[in-house]
Enzyme design. Structure first.
Site, PDB file in Angstrom:
ATOM      1  N   GLY A 144      40.962  38.565  35.048  1.00 13.48           N
ATOM      2  CA  GLY A 144      39.497  38.551  35.025  1.00 13.48           C
ATOM      3  C   GLY A 144      38.883  39.549  34.063  1.00 13.48           C
ATOM      4  N   THR A 162      35.404  38.307  32.556  1.00 12.70           N
ATOM      5  CA  THR A 162      34.308  38.427  33.525  1.00 12.70           C
ATOM      6  C   THR A 162      33.869  39.881  33.655  1.00 12.70           C
ATOM      7  OG1 THR A 162      35.097  36.512  34.772  1.00 12.70           O
ATOM      8  CG2 THR A 162      33.619  38.014  35.926  1.00 12.70           C
ATOM      9  N   ASP A 207      40.578  38.460  21.930  1.00 12.21           N
ATOM     10  CA  ASP A 207      41.623  37.629  22.536  1.00 12.21           C
ATOM     11  C   ASP A 207      41.660  36.292  21.797  1.00 12.21           C
ATOM     12  OD1 ASP A 207      43.303  36.134  24.127  1.00 12.21           O
ATOM     13  OD2 ASP A 207      42.429  36.797  26.023  1.00 12.21           O
TER      14      ASP A 207
END
Length: 359
Positions: free
Chosen positions: A33, A36, A58
């Site tokens: 996560g 997020t 990424d």
């Protein structure tokens, strides 16, 4: 006398109060996560600082999914904000932007094969040069999984090796470049000095930024994990490597934590919660001087600005369960839930009986 370790704060409030912060890295194992968490951190920082840029390094970009808005390598204003920008950077050197000249691909291929990571380092340096020209108060990096992140921290030494290798290859390709560049009227762009200068310039930028990365007043690394063995192991590896590179890290976010929120639990849920608690206890034992923030596992994905803002409450206020076991409230909830389940079962049974009579 040794200074006493500060008790874990349980929130990311310390990051928001540190007004000198310029660079915030968010990293950890894949699938925990990170996107997020970095998106919510950027939203919270945007409420405190003049301007915020969030960058995804990424290769599997998720920022567009998190904000439900398309982002590119150009900083774009996030919908609903006046001071939050986002961009997604491909951590590979974009050779298609270079002149298409025979021999160029061969040169770049030999250079990148000789120095693993040099393409990422050059791309990252170019991106940092772009960012340095913009006046953002703070920049948040949504990084790739741990291995890629550690390579990112090695970029200054990677570029140093790349520069040395470039000089070694200079004689081999120098003649070709000078001939072709004269032929196409691009002598300035492709001269040995121009290419070496470009690499040297990127090295200067990355060394300057690297000095800032080592300054705890300007840079910090937020480790995101989940309460499982592999994630605990990866977090410890990351914290050790960050210490080796002299990068400050004093915040850990434990994501996807199961809480005792259901009046009636299954055996599987109880077993999973016990397992998680074992690793949460180990996190607190290993990182007793860190700010540890625990985030609940939700039944749905956190996507879109509204959902991110709603979930951000858990970054500032430690999550509390909706009831306490052994109380009258818990007993009332269990009775209410059992009645509801009984009513559903009766309705289902009535439907089955009607179906049988029709047959």
């Amino acid at each position: 006398m040794a200074a006493e370790a500060t008790a874990p704060e349980g929130t990311v409030g310390n990051l928001l109060r540190q007004k000198s912060l310029k660079w915030v890295f968010v990293g950890g194992k894949g699938g925990v996560g990170k996107t997020t968490c970095s998106s919510i951190l950027s939203i919270l920082l945007a409420a405190e600082r003049q301007s915020v840029l969030i960058i995804s390094t990424d290769p599997a970009h998720n920022l567009s999914d998190a904000f439900q808005q398309r982002f590119t390598k150009i900083p774009t204003l996030v919908n609903g904000f006046t001071n939050l920008y986002a961009m997604e950077v491909d951590p590979k050197l974009e050779t298609d932007e270079l002149p298409n000249i025979e021999g160029m691909d061969s040169f770049l291929s030999e250079l990148t094969n000789a120095i693993p990571g040099i393409d990422e380092a050059m791309s990252f340096a170019e991106m940092l040069k772009l960012v340095q020209t913009m006046d953002y108060s703070v920049i948040v990096f949504d990084t790739a999984p741990t291995g890629h992140t550690l390579r990112l921290l090695q970029f200054p030494s990677t570029l140093e090796k790349g520069l040395s290798k470039f000089m070694a290859l200079k004689n081999k390709f120098g003649g070709l470049f000078s001939q072709v560049s004269r032929l196409f009227g691009m002598e300035d762009e492709l001269s040995d000095d121009a290419l070496a200068g470009r690499l040297e310039g990127m090295k200067d930028v990355i060394e300057q930024v690297n000095r800032q990365f080592r300054d705890p007043d300007m840079t910090t690394f937020v480790c995101v994990c989940i309460p499982e063995f592999l994630s605990l192991y990866e977090t410890e590896r990351l914290v050790q490597e960050l210490a080796k590179f002299e990068i400050d890290a004093h915040n850990i976010i434990i994501n996807q934590v199961l809480y005792d929120d259901e009046p009636i639990q299954s055996k599987l849920l109880k077993a999973r919660m016990r397992m998680q608690q074992k690793y949460i206890d180990q996190f607190y034992m290993l990182y007793d001087d860190f700010n540890i923030t625990k985030l609940p596992l939700l039944p749905e994905e956190v996507c879109g600005v509204d959902a991110l803002k709603r979930f951000s409450v858990n970054f500032l206020t430690p999550y509390k369960t909706s009831f306490v076991r052994g109380t009258v409230q818990e007993l009332e909830l269990r009775i209410s839930m059992l009645r509801s389940q009984l009513k559903e079962a009766e309705t289902e049974l009535t439907g089955l009986q009607k179906g049988k009579r029709k047959v």
